[in-house]
Each structure stands twice: as structure tokens, then as C-alpha cells.
Design a protein around this motif. Sequence first.
Motif, short mmCIF file in Angstrom:
data_model
loop_
_atom_site.label_atom_id
_atom_site.label_comp_id
_atom_site.label_asym_id
_atom_site.label_seq_id
_atom_site.Cartn_x
_atom_site.Cartn_y
_atom_site.Cartn_z
N ALA A 24 35.64 35.48 49.90
CA ALA A 24 35.55 34.79 48.62
C ALA A 24 36.42 35.47 47.57
N ARG A 25 36.45 36.79 47.58
CA ARG A 25 37.27 37.53 46.62
C ARG A 25 38.74 37.11 46.74
N THR A 26 39.22 37.00 47.95
CA THR A 26 40.61 36.57 48.17
C THR A 26 40.82 35.14 47.67
N HIS A 27 39.90 34.26 47.97
CA HIS A 27 40.01 32.86 47.52
C HIS A 27 39.97 32.75 46.00
N PHE A 28 39.04 33.48 45.37
CA PHE A 28 38.95 33.44 43.91
C PHE A 28 40.18 34.08 43.27
N ALA A 29 40.69 35.15 43.87
CA ALA A 29 41.87 35.83 43.32
C ALA A 29 43.09 34.92 43.35
N LYS A 30 43.22 34.17 44.44
CA LYS A 30 44.40 33.29 44.59
C LYS A 30 44.25 31.97 43.87
N ALA A 84 28.28 37.81 41.49
CA ALA A 84 28.05 39.02 42.29
C ALA A 84 29.37 39.73 42.56
N LEU A 85 30.38 38.95 42.87
CA LEU A 85 31.71 39.52 43.11
C LEU A 85 32.27 40.15 41.83
N PHE A 86 32.13 39.44 40.73
CA PHE A 86 32.67 39.95 39.47
C PHE A 86 32.03 41.28 39.11
N ASP A 87 30.71 41.38 39.23
CA ASP A 87 30.01 42.64 38.94
C ASP A 87 30.50 43.76 39.85
N GLU A 88 30.62 43.45 41.13
CA GLU A 88 31.06 44.44 42.12
C GLU A 88 32.49 44.90 41.84
N VAL A 89 33.36 43.95 41.57
CA VAL A 89 34.76 44.27 41.34
C VAL A 89 34.93 45.05 40.04
N GLN A 125 48.89 44.50 44.78
CA GLN A 125 48.49 44.80 46.15
C GLN A 125 47.00 44.67 46.44
N ASP A 126 46.18 44.57 45.43
CA ASP A 126 44.73 44.65 45.64
C ASP A 126 44.04 43.40 45.09
N ASP A 127 43.37 42.68 45.98
CA ASP A 127 42.67 41.47 45.57
C ASP A 127 41.55 41.75 44.56
N ASN A 128 40.96 42.95 44.60
CA ASN A 128 39.94 43.29 43.60
C ASN A 128 40.52 43.23 42.20
N THR A 129 41.64 43.90 42.00
CA THR A 129 42.27 43.94 40.68
C THR A 129 42.75 42.56 40.27
N LYS A 130 43.36 41.86 41.21
CA LYS A 130 43.85 40.51 40.91
C LYS A 130 42.70 39.59 40.53
N PHE A 155 39.74 40.47 39.36
CA PHE A 155 39.14 40.89 38.09
C PHE A 155 39.94 40.41 36.89
N LEU A 156 41.24 40.62 36.92
CA LEU A 156 42.06 40.22 35.77
C LEU A 156 42.10 38.71 35.62
N ARG A 157 42.23 38.02 36.73
CA ARG A 157 42.28 36.56 36.64
C ARG A 157 40.99 36.00 36.04
N VAL A 158 39.88 36.52 36.49
CA VAL A 158 38.58 36.04 35.99
C VAL A 158 38.38 36.43 34.53
N ALA A 159 38.77 37.66 34.17
CA ALA A 159 38.59 38.12 32.80
C ALA A 159 39.39 37.26 31.81
#
Length: 192
Positions: free
Chosen positions: A10-16, A51-56, A93-98, A100-104
Motif C-alpha cells: 500500500a505504501r508503494t501504491h500511495f506513494a506513486k 496507519a501507514l502515515f503514522d508509521e512513516v 529512492q525511498d517510498d517512505n519518504t515519497k 510522507f511528502l506526497r501525503v503531507a
Amino acid sequence: MTATRIKEVARTHFAKNGYEGASLADIATDVGIKKQSIYTHFKGKDELFLALFDEVQAKELHLVHTYLHNNKHLSIDQLLYEFLIQYQVRYEQDDNTKFFLRVAFFPPSHLYDEIVKQGYNYLDTIETMIKPLFDQALHNGIISPEVSSDVATVAFSAVLDGMFVELLFGGSARSMKRIESSWFVFWRGIKK
């Protein structure tokens, strides 16, 4: 194990694709389960997303803390400039950072208040971590006594925000140009 795998995919899907572009059906397919199986672990897309946003966000703050701790031997200008560069590399390079920033910057409208509140918490926490660096630099005569550590911290946050915006809208080359120019003016403006 399945909940962890669902979050990874899901993190990859949400990031992209952002919130709106990510579908639970596609996430389930990539995990290798049926869409209904996601509901065993999460009530729905919102719960999974939050849940992903909190974790990331927690991971991002941990990375900032670790970077500052591991590089405290560097001069403040090296430390903070490299922080910007490493953040840009992580975004690429990191889907977590991508993610997080996209969602923020582009929160789903129905979750806007919650995401923005957490985003400000993130920025406030970074400022809390960085302000002691400016306190020490001021004490050591590295930055101008005309610049308070509070002002230097907020100005650095503005440089960081500018980089974030350019990463999201312009890509890495434009972001690097933004970093170099804003850093030059920022550091020249505060150094003694």
C-alpha cells in the motif's frame, strides 16, 4: 505477516498514485490476496492509509534524529547542507519518504485536518531537534549575534519546505538548484 505485507504494498501504491489513485483491489492483487482479506486487518482504505502515515512519519523522524546524532561531529553548515542533500536522495529512492511528502502536501480532502495537524507536528519536531544546533552555533560565534536561534531555525525550515515543494513539483534537478541557491543565501545571511 499479511498486515505488514499489505502496508508495504500500500505504501508503494500511495506513494506513486496518491490516496485517490490507489485502489484496495490493486493492493490486494499485488499482495496476492483477495480484496476482502484486507478488511481482516484494516477497516478500510482510510484506516490503512492513516496507519501507514503514522508509521512513516515515525520512521522519518527517526531518520532525522539518527542523521543528526551520527553526524554531530560535522560543522553546522556541513551538517545541515548534507541533511538537505540526503533528504532529496531519500525522496528519490525511498517510498517512505515519497509517501510522507506526497501525503503531507496533498492530503485526501476528507482527512485534511488530521494530516495537516500531523504534518505540522513533524515540522515542529524537526525544528525542536535543530534549534539546539543553532543555539550552540550562536554560543560559539559561528552565526551572527543579530540572528536568534529561533529565526535561524525557522529560516532553515523554509529552505527545507522549498526543497520539498520542488521535489514534488519539479523533480530532483530543479530541487538541487533550489537547494544550492537557497542554502547559499541562507548560510551567507546567518554566518558571522
